[in-house]
Design an enzyme around this catalytic site. Sequence first.
Site, short mmCIF file in Angstrom:
data_model
loop_
_atom_site.label_atom_id
_atom_site.label_comp_id
_atom_site.label_asym_id
_atom_site.label_seq_id
_atom_site.Cartn_x
_atom_site.Cartn_y
_atom_site.Cartn_z
N SER A 108 0.83 -1.20 0.00
CA SER A 108 0.00 0.00 0.00
C SER A 108 0.87 1.26 0.00
O SER A 108 1.57 1.52 -0.96
CB SER A 108 -0.98 -0.05 1.18
OG SER A 108 -1.98 0.91 1.03
N ASP A 124 -0.01 -4.42 -3.70
CA ASP A 124 -1.21 -3.59 -3.76
C ASP A 124 -0.88 -2.12 -3.52
O ASP A 124 -1.43 -1.45 -2.64
CB ASP A 124 -2.26 -4.08 -2.75
CG ASP A 124 -3.67 -4.04 -3.33
OD1 ASP A 124 -3.81 -3.84 -4.56
OD2 ASP A 124 -4.63 -4.22 -2.56
N HIS A 132 -7.65 -5.67 -0.15
CA HIS A 132 -6.44 -4.92 0.21
C HIS A 132 -5.73 -5.52 1.43
O HIS A 132 -4.50 -5.52 1.49
CB HIS A 132 -6.81 -3.46 0.46
CG HIS A 132 -5.63 -2.54 0.50
ND1 HIS A 132 -4.65 -2.52 -0.47
CD2 HIS A 132 -5.26 -1.59 1.42
CE1 HIS A 132 -3.74 -1.61 -0.17
NE2 HIS A 132 -4.07 -1.04 0.98
#
Length: 401
Positions: free
Chosen positions: A254, A277, A332
């Site tokens: 992330s 991700d 996620h």
Amino acid sequence: MGGAQSLGLPSAKGPHNVGCTDVMIDNSRQGSFFRLYYPCEASGEVKHPLWIPHYEYCRGLADYLNRDKRWCAPLLNMAFGYYEVPVGWDAPFKAAEKYPLIIFSHGLGAFRTVYSAVCIELASQGFIVAAVEHRDESACTTFFLKSPVEDLEPSTGATTAVQQPLEGSGIPLASPPEMDKEWLPFRKLDTANEDFAFRNKQMCQRVEECSRALDVLTDINNGKLIKNGLPGHLDVSVMKDCIDLKRVAVMGHSFGGCTSILAVSRDSRFRCAVALDSWMFPLTDDIYSKALPPVFFVNSQKFQTSDSIDKMKRLCSNNNEIKIITIVGSVHQSQTDFTLLTGQLLSLAFETKGTINPIEGLNITNRASLAFLQRHLDLQKNFDQWDALLEGVGDHVAPVN
């Protein structure tokens, strides 16, 4: 959702036992703080560290989730406080070979232990992994240390000197004074307008912290005396000459994903990056005109927008060693430990599980990452058995063309 799964972090699958310790160099906010996972010797008595290292992290998570800390922190502690990480705390380092190194960067609102499942697996496969805890106010909370306050004689106000016995005398040495933790909370943004400028500034600090962790490990490898500010029994000097500084990668999830992309563009010691991700928003446009070293994007099915995918594709146009795949059925949080530690109720509240079995999803992330790392760090391993995953070929994976 695959078969029923008991909650907890799985043991690693690689040939090495895994140890871990925490390292803090320079106790100030500007210092370096990371959890180190490493191949270790098999030892009889193994102490497993708690996954939540301190209750303050439950308070920080409550704050990050915009919940009242008075009730949410105790609930989070009840839900997660008893989980242990299946590694040997301060276990003896296995100084048998030179190990490649990965610097790992956490996501927004996370902290150094949130990716233990991924880091343990990589260490079991023969990597040293340093999971940085960032001090850019993006962790749910973190800390640095104040100097210890000397004990004062209550009657005179004079400091007292503790007479230390000689080493080897059979009398245990007194512990060093406990240092006070200075907690650094998560920074909430006031307006959407400051979002990009602030996130970009945070990302640049995170890159510096990744490079600083690499500096520390370089010093350790070169035999420089390192003073760890945290209590522990592992003398990191045993890692001298055991870190392969020619084979270093940066990895993150992330916010840590875009951190790894910027890090590999700025610090030539990082040969490649794995972006799990990745959040693309904080990156400035100039990155897309650069020819970057190899980057591997491992995306979940739900998080990425078409704009983010377009940005990843723009990077691909400058380097055909940049790969993008999607893990079908993942969300996620599928690349974090939360997917393994939350039951159905918490999963519904915070979307920590997709339709893919959490263990299966993490296995794909780990295998694909290992195949990519073998290719771009020139490793003599058998990770190329998973090369097809790099092209998005296999169960539960799809290429992004």
